[in-house]
Design a protein around this motif. Structure first.
Motif, PDB file in Angstrom:
ATOM      1  N   LYS A  15      47.112  -6.393  -8.619  1.00  0.00           N
ATOM      2  CA  LYS A  15      47.661  -7.154  -7.498  1.00  0.00           C
ATOM      3  C   LYS A  15      46.668  -7.258  -6.342  1.00  0.00           C
ATOM      4  N   THR A  16      45.692  -6.366  -6.318  1.00  0.00           N
ATOM      5  CA  THR A  16      44.732  -6.392  -5.221  1.00  0.00           C
ATOM      6  C   THR A  16      43.545  -7.305  -5.502  1.00  0.00           C
ATOM      7  N   ASP A  21      37.086 -11.871  -6.773  1.00  0.00           N
ATOM      8  CA  ASP A  21      36.967 -10.786  -7.728  1.00  0.00           C
ATOM      9  C   ASP A  21      37.098 -11.292  -9.159  1.00  0.00           C
ATOM     10  N   TYR A  22      37.915 -12.331  -9.378  1.00  0.00           N
ATOM     11  CA  TYR A  22      38.059 -12.893 -10.713  1.00  0.00           C
ATOM     12  C   TYR A  22      36.723 -13.438 -11.211  1.00  0.00           C
ATOM     13  N   LYS A  47      31.113 -13.343 -21.175  1.00  0.00           N
ATOM     14  CA  LYS A  47      30.488 -12.112 -20.728  1.00  0.00           C
ATOM     15  C   LYS A  47      31.312 -11.625 -19.538  1.00  0.00           C
ATOM     16  N   VAL A  48      31.648 -10.346 -19.540  1.00  0.00           N
ATOM     17  CA  VAL A  48      32.502  -9.794 -18.485  1.00  0.00           C
ATOM     18  C   VAL A  48      31.851  -8.551 -17.897  1.00  0.00           C
ATOM     19  N   LYS A  54      41.096  -4.804 -20.577  1.00  0.00           N
ATOM     20  CA  LYS A  54      41.698  -6.000 -21.169  1.00  0.00           C
ATOM     21  C   LYS A  54      42.721  -6.657 -20.243  1.00  0.00           C
ATOM     22  N   GLY A  55      43.496  -5.863 -19.529  1.00  0.00           N
ATOM     23  CA  GLY A  55      44.500  -6.421 -18.627  1.00  0.00           C
ATOM     24  C   GLY A  55      43.879  -7.206 -17.486  1.00  0.00           C
ATOM     25  N   VAL A  56      42.821  -6.684 -16.919  1.00  0.00           N
ATOM     26  CA  VAL A  56      42.137  -7.361 -15.811  1.00  0.00           C
ATOM     27  C   VAL A  56      41.442  -8.621 -16.309  1.00  0.00           C
ATOM     28  N   ILE A  57      40.859  -8.572 -17.516  1.00  0.00           N
ATOM     29  CA  ILE A  57      40.213  -9.754 -18.083  1.00  0.00           C
ATOM     30  C   ILE A  57      41.249 -10.849 -18.331  1.00  0.00           C
ATOM     31  N   LYS A  58      42.401 -10.464 -18.862  1.00  0.00           N
ATOM     32  CA  LYS A  58      43.472 -11.434 -19.116  1.00  0.00           C
ATOM     33  C   LYS A  58      43.914 -12.112 -17.830  1.00  0.00           C
ATOM     34  N   GLU A  59      44.137 -11.329 -16.797  1.00  0.00           N
ATOM     35  CA  GLU A  59      44.579 -11.884 -15.527  1.00  0.00           C
ATOM     36  C   GLU A  59      43.511 -12.784 -14.904  1.00  0.00           C
ATOM     37  N   SER A  60      42.244 -12.414 -15.047  1.00  0.00           N
ATOM     38  CA  SER A  60      41.155 -13.199 -14.476  1.00  0.00           C
ATOM     39  C   SER A  60      41.028 -14.557 -15.164  1.00  0.00           C
ATOM     40  N   VAL A  61      41.099 -14.579 -16.499  1.00  0.00           N
ATOM     41  CA  VAL A  61      40.987 -15.844 -17.228  1.00  0.00           C
ATOM     42  C   VAL A  61      42.180 -16.748 -16.907  1.00  0.00           C
ATOM     43  N   GLU A  62      43.373 -16.159 -16.824  1.00  0.00           N
ATOM     44  CA  GLU A  62      44.553 -16.955 -16.487  1.00  0.00           C
ATOM     45  C   GLU A  62      44.434 -17.558 -15.093  1.00  0.00           C
TER      46      GLU A  62
END
Length: 116
Positions: A15-16, A21-22, A47-48, A54-62
């Motif tokens: 949430k922060t 950051d994405y 590349k990440v 995985k959770g942060v990557i999912k949220e960033s791509v979305e």
């Protein structure tokens, strides 16, 4: 008396995260023949950041592409030793994420690359 301690997991508060950051988490798309062939199956490779889970990557791509992510696979690519004109060096390793999106969604990577 011994105290059993379980494995500690890193807590990341998604949430922060902000839009800036994405962009620092999802660094760039991987454009190779194999990665491009996976686009037919709605899988995209990026590349990440090394410390992204995985959770942060999912949220960033979305958030960046406006798509629904179904699954994320991650792998750490090792560094490679290279030699150029007698000078030894190495290519740094990186973390790679293969993201599967919903069938109704589309990511046009060429459009995002050309805008930069």
């Amino acid at each position: 008396m011994t105290i059993k301690r379980g494995k500690r997991k890193a807590v990341t508060s998604s949430k922060t995260l902000r839009i800036l950051d994405y962009a620092s988490i999802v660094r760039s798309p991987v454009i190779t023949e194999k990665a491009t062939a996976c686009h037919e199956h709605n899988q995209f490779t990026f590349k990440v950041a090394k410390d992204a889970d995985k959770g942060v990557i999912k949220e960033s791509v979305e958030a960046l592409f406006g798509v629904k992510v179904l699954r994320v696979h991650t792998l750490n690519m090792p560094s490679k030793k290279k030699q150029f004109r007698g000078i030894k060096g190495h290519r740094p390793g990186y973390k790679k994420a293969i993201v599967r999106i919903a069938k109704e969604n589309v990511i046009d990577l060429t459009e995002k690359i050309l805008l930069k």
